[in-house]
Design a protein around this motif. Sequence first.
Motif, PDB file in Angstrom:
ATOM      1  N   ARG A 105       0.836  -1.216   0.000  1.00  0.00           N
ATOM      2  CA  ARG A 105       0.000   0.000   0.000  1.00  0.00           C
ATOM      3  C   ARG A 105       0.865   1.257   0.000  1.00  0.00           C
ATOM      4  N   VAL A 106       1.959   1.234   0.749  1.00  0.00           N
ATOM      5  CA  VAL A 106       2.895   2.363   0.742  1.00  0.00           C
ATOM      6  C   VAL A 106       3.421   2.568  -0.683  1.00  0.00           C
ATOM      7  N   ALA A 107       3.790   1.479  -1.351  1.00  0.00           N
ATOM      8  CA  ALA A 107       4.293   1.567  -2.722  1.00  0.00           C
ATOM      9  C   ALA A 107       3.236   2.147  -3.660  1.00  0.00           C
ATOM     10  N   ASP A 108       1.987   1.728  -3.497  1.00  0.00           N
ATOM     11  CA  ASP A 108       0.907   2.255  -4.342  1.00  0.00           C
ATOM     12  C   ASP A 108       0.757   3.766  -4.169  1.00  0.00           C
ATOM     13  N   ILE A 109       0.848   4.233  -2.938  1.00  0.00           N
ATOM     14  CA  ILE A 109       0.744   5.670  -2.671  1.00  0.00           C
ATOM     15  C   ILE A 109       1.931   6.408  -3.281  1.00  0.00           C
ATOM     16  N   MET A 110       3.120   5.820  -3.157  1.00  0.00           N
ATOM     17  CA  MET A 110       4.299   6.454  -3.737  1.00  0.00           C
ATOM     18  C   MET A 110       4.183   6.542  -5.257  1.00  0.00           C
ATOM     19  N   LYS A 111       3.545   5.566  -5.859  1.00  0.00           N
ATOM     20  CA  LYS A 111       3.344   5.605  -7.318  1.00  0.00           C
ATOM     21  C   LYS A 111       2.341   6.685  -7.698  1.00  0.00           C
ATOM     22  N   GLN A 112       1.355   6.925  -6.848  1.00  0.00           N
ATOM     23  CA  GLN A 112       0.382   7.992  -7.110  1.00  0.00           C
ATOM     24  C   GLN A 112       1.024   9.368  -6.984  1.00  0.00           C
ATOM     25  N   TYR A 113       2.045   9.481  -6.153  1.00  0.00           N
ATOM     26  CA  TYR A 113       2.747  10.739  -5.915  1.00  0.00           C
ATOM     27  C   TYR A 113       4.218  10.543  -6.274  1.00  0.00           C
ATOM     28  N   PRO A 114       4.547  10.610  -7.558  1.00  0.00           N
ATOM     29  CA  PRO A 114       5.902  10.263  -8.011  1.00  0.00           C
ATOM     30  C   PRO A 114       7.005  11.190  -7.504  1.00  0.00           C
ATOM     31  N   GLU A 115       6.676  12.316  -6.934  1.00  0.00           N
ATOM     32  CA  GLU A 115       7.698  13.214  -6.380  1.00  0.00           C
ATOM     33  C   GLU A 115       7.904  12.973  -4.885  1.00  0.00           C
ATOM     34  N   SER A 116       7.070  12.125  -4.282  1.00  0.00           N
ATOM     35  CA  SER A 116       7.166  11.908  -2.837  1.00  0.00           C
ATOM     36  C   SER A 116       8.419  11.113  -2.492  1.00  0.00           C
ATOM     37  N   LYS A 117       8.876  11.338  -1.286  1.00  0.00           N
ATOM     38  CA  LYS A 117      10.036  10.623  -0.751  1.00  0.00           C
ATOM     39  C   LYS A 117       9.671  10.114   0.633  1.00  0.00           C
ATOM     40  N   ARG A 158      14.316   7.974  -3.890  1.00  0.00           N
ATOM     41  CA  ARG A 158      13.098   8.403  -3.197  1.00  0.00           C
ATOM     42  C   ARG A 158      12.991   7.800  -1.805  1.00  0.00           C
ATOM     43  N   ILE A 159      13.917   6.914  -1.465  1.00  0.00           N
ATOM     44  CA  ILE A 159      13.868   6.203  -0.181  1.00  0.00           C
ATOM     45  C   ILE A 159      15.125   6.517   0.611  1.00  0.00           C
ATOM     46  N   THR A 160      14.935   6.965   1.837  1.00  0.00           N
ATOM     47  CA  THR A 160      16.048   7.170   2.756  1.00  0.00           C
ATOM     48  C   THR A 160      15.837   6.224   3.921  1.00  0.00           C
ATOM     49  N   ILE A 161      16.920   5.599   4.351  1.00  0.00           N
ATOM     50  CA  ILE A 161      16.822   4.687   5.496  1.00  0.00           C
ATOM     51  C   ILE A 161      17.797   5.129   6.581  1.00  0.00           C
ATOM     52  N   GLU A 162      17.392   4.906   7.820  1.00  0.00           N
ATOM     53  CA  GLU A 162      18.229   5.186   8.990  1.00  0.00           C
ATOM     54  C   GLU A 162      18.094   4.018   9.950  1.00  0.00           C
ATOM     55  N   ALA A 163      19.204   3.579  10.487  1.00  0.00           N
ATOM     56  CA  ALA A 163      19.193   2.526  11.508  1.00  0.00           C
ATOM     57  C   ALA A 163      19.553   3.172  12.838  1.00  0.00           C
ATOM     58  N   TYR A 164      18.660   3.030  13.819  1.00  0.00           N
ATOM     59  CA  TYR A 164      18.851   3.685  15.105  1.00  0.00           C
ATOM     60  C   TYR A 164      19.235   2.725  16.224  1.00  0.00           C
ATOM     61  N   ASP A 165      19.469   1.461  15.883  1.00  0.00           N
ATOM     62  CA  ASP A 165      19.892   0.510  16.907  1.00  0.00           C
ATOM     63  C   ASP A 165      18.822   0.478  18.003  1.00  0.00           C
ATOM     64  N   ALA A 166      19.195   0.529  19.261  1.00  0.00           N
ATOM     65  CA  ALA A 166      18.223   0.507  20.367  1.00  0.00           C
ATOM     66  C   ALA A 166      18.144   1.873  21.045  1.00  0.00           C
ATOM     67  N   THR A 167      18.472   2.934  20.305  1.00  0.00           N
ATOM     68  CA  THR A 167      18.563   4.265  20.903  1.00  0.00           C
ATOM     69  C   THR A 167      17.237   5.003  21.022  1.00  0.00           C
ATOM     70  N   ARG A 168      16.180   4.523  20.365  1.00  0.00           N
ATOM     71  CA  ARG A 168      14.884   5.211  20.409  1.00  0.00           C
ATOM     72  C   ARG A 168      13.762   4.234  20.757  1.00  0.00           C
ATOM     73  N   PRO A 169      13.770   3.718  21.956  1.00  0.00           N
ATOM     74  CA  PRO A 169      12.742   2.737  22.313  1.00  0.00           C
ATOM     75  C   PRO A 169      11.366   3.381  22.480  1.00  0.00           C
ATOM     76  N   LEU A 170      10.329   2.641  22.100  1.00  0.00           N
ATOM     77  CA  LEU A 170       8.958   3.068  22.365  1.00  0.00           C
ATOM     78  C   LEU A 170       8.546   2.641  23.764  1.00  0.00           C
ATOM     79  N   SER A 171       9.137   1.562  24.230  1.00  0.00           N
ATOM     80  CA  SER A 171       8.813   1.038  25.560  1.00  0.00           C
ATOM     81  C   SER A 171      10.107   0.785  26.324  1.00  0.00           C
ATOM     82  N   GLU A 172      10.156   1.260  27.545  1.00  0.00           N
ATOM     83  CA  GLU A 172      11.313   0.992  28.410  1.00  0.00           C
ATOM     84  C   GLU A 172      11.173  -0.363  29.096  1.00  0.00           C
TER      85      GLU A 172
END
Length: 191
Positions: A105-117, A158-172
């Motif tokens: 679904r994300v890919a479909d949306i990106m195809k609808q908006y070809p300038e999106s990143k 159009r795709i940027t990736i970042e790896a944050y390891d365990a530095t940004r937990p949602l749950s402690e």
Amino acid sequence: MKTLPIIAATFLSISVLGLVGCQTVSAPSPEAVVTTPTDPNKLDSDGDRVPDSIDRCPNTPWNIVVDKQGCPPTPIGTDLKMEYRAYYEAGSNQLTQEDLIELDRVADIMKQYPESKVLFEGHISNYEKSTNNAALAQERVEYVENYLILNHGIQPDRITIEAYDATRPLSENEDNKEELRLNQRVYHQSP
């Protein structure tokens, strides 16, 4: 015949006044002309404060907020909003079938908006970090990136990736499986 000298005197007066009013200025000599060299790395043709040498979206309209590559975060005139979250089993970088459907679904949306990143973030839990799986966050987010590129033809720029390891937990609290999975994730949210 007295009129001839009066006409001549009048004509001479008009000529002198004309010459006085038409003073000429000499052009500067070539040595006096100063040219300033232009650094091509500082040219910014569209005025977005991003040099043309790295501007990936030239001709951005004036007064539009852009990212560090000179592109609007979403296509101009749209309010593209989307969110994608995938949670993993401990030690795994494989998406479930449900996660893949959402990624389609994300890919479909990106195809609808070809300038999106998009920017995808990869995360691991403290448990995974303690078992020497630090590279797992990178593997998870690269899997998502490769899936969009290979299965849907989304351009890599159009795709940027970042790896944050365990530095940004949602749950402690990683004592139970659900709390643990909250930190074992790939995440994307549009602004």
